[in-house]
Write a protein that holds these residues in place. Structure first.
Motif, PDB file in Angstrom:
ATOM      1  N   CYS A  93       4.205  16.239  39.728  1.00 20.05           N
ATOM      2  CA  CYS A  93       2.805  16.475  39.381  1.00 20.05           C
ATOM      3  C   CYS A  93       1.909  15.384  39.944  1.00 20.05           C
ATOM      4  N   SER A 100      -0.890  15.890  42.723  1.00 22.78           N
ATOM      5  CA  SER A 100      -2.250  15.460  42.406  1.00 22.78           C
ATOM      6  C   SER A 100      -2.788  14.531  43.485  1.00 22.78           C
ATOM      7  N   CYS A 115      -3.559  16.551  46.566  1.00 31.14           N
ATOM      8  CA  CYS A 115      -4.813  17.296  46.393  1.00 31.14           C
ATOM      9  C   CYS A 115      -6.009  16.393  46.629  1.00 31.14           C
TER      10      CYS A 115
END
Length: 108
Positions: A17, A21, A24
């Motif tokens: 995750c 993240s 992104c």
């Protein structure tokens, strides 16, 4: 019940995750940078490219005019090359005028 405050940050799901993240965020930053560069290009380069295109078109138009002028000159080179040169006391234009008058008299 599982307490989220005790989840290990090295757990594979948490790491995935966090990596997603960060990816992104990097993608968003890259997209923003591309947008800024694109705006800069549109602001600076596009007007210069448009101006260059207009100058090229103007030059091509001039080429057509020059080509036409050369063609006319080539077809009648003596008419304007030596306007003061006389043959038997007359310039080329005087001889041309005389020829035109003579041919008109014979057409009637």
């Amino acid at each position: 019940m599982l307490c989220l405050t005790h989840v290990c940050l090295t757990h594979p799901c948490v790491c995935a995750c966090v990596c997603v993240s960060r990816a992104c965020v990097r993608v968003a930053a890259l997209v923003e940078r591309v947008r800024c560069v694109d705006e800069e290009l549109q602001r600076v380069v596009l007007p210069r490219a448009t101006e260059a295109l207009q100058l090229c078109n103007k030059g091509l138009d001039s080429c057509t005019q020059v080509r036409t002028a050369i063609k006319h000159w080539w077809e009648q080179p003596a008419q304007f090359a030596l306007p003061d040169m006389c043959v038997e006391g007359k310039t080329f234009l005087q001889w041309l005028y005389r020829w035109k008058r003579a041919t008109k008299k014979h057409e009637v």
